[in-house]
Write a protein that holds these residues in place. Sequence first.
Motif, short mmCIF file in Angstrom:
data_model
loop_
_atom_site.label_atom_id
_atom_site.label_comp_id
_atom_site.label_asym_id
_atom_site.label_seq_id
_atom_site.Cartn_x
_atom_site.Cartn_y
_atom_site.Cartn_z
N ILE A 1 0.84 -1.20 0.00
CA ILE A 1 0.00 0.00 0.00
C ILE A 1 0.87 1.25 0.00
CG2 ILE A 1 -1.69 1.36 1.31
CD1 ILE A 1 -2.82 -1.22 2.42
N GLY A 2 0.51 2.17 -0.88
CA GLY A 2 1.06 3.52 -0.86
C GLY A 2 -0.11 4.48 -0.69
N TYR A 3 0.11 5.58 0.00
CA TYR A 3 -0.99 6.53 0.22
C TYR A 3 -0.43 7.93 0.41
CZ TYR A 3 0.40 5.93 5.08
OH TYR A 3 1.14 5.87 6.24
N SER A 4 -1.28 8.91 0.16
CA SER A 4 -0.94 10.30 0.42
C SER A 4 -2.22 11.09 0.67
CB SER A 4 -0.17 10.91 -0.76
OG SER A 4 -0.93 10.89 -1.95
N VAL A 5 -2.03 12.24 1.30
CA VAL A 5 -3.13 13.18 1.54
C VAL A 5 -2.66 14.52 1.01
CG1 VAL A 5 -4.48 14.37 3.32
CG2 VAL A 5 -3.97 11.92 3.56
N ARG A 6 -3.55 15.22 0.31
CA ARG A 6 -3.16 16.51 -0.25
C ARG A 6 -2.77 17.46 0.88
NH1 ARG A 6 -7.87 17.96 -3.92
NH2 ARG A 6 -6.39 19.48 -4.67
#
Length: 176
Positions: A100-105
């Motif tokens: 899993i890769g993730y980001s939040v603006r």
Amino acid sequence: MEKLKLILPTMEYAGQIMAYKEEMKSADSSMDGCGALRHCETAEEWLAHNALYTDPATLPEGKVLATQFLTVREADNKLVGMLQVRHTLNDYLRQFGGHIGYSVRPSERRKGYATEQLRQGLLWCREELGLDKVMITCYDTNEPSRRTILKAGGIYEGTAPEPDTGRKLERYWVAL
């Protein structure tokens, strides 16, 4: 916290996808969990690229099947984050990328969104892929991501320098 949902990306979100990309680039953010968005000129190109990773017949050589999600705030349908699930691990992902890769603006950070989108992503991995554990990585300098992974039950496995940059990536396993 506002309610969030993980959805598959569509052209309905094209403008928001490109605005997300620009906000992430302006903040010099690493765009984790965004797939090839950094390198795509249009949302259409990005959606087509994502589609390659959903079918074994079109999967690029040496890559693994992956599902790309947008994290959308239910109240206003705003794209606040992205999360990508790699269905299996190849040698590279086992060392440097994980499942899993993730980001939040940047404008939506510090609201608990990363924790919630990861929770939903982990649930999807268990229910849809039947995984019993997943690997997640983060740079050793990314304390917010480390805290998010630890909140999800991450168990530290080790650290390795990323081949292209030399930056150190920490590897964690989360039991599902």
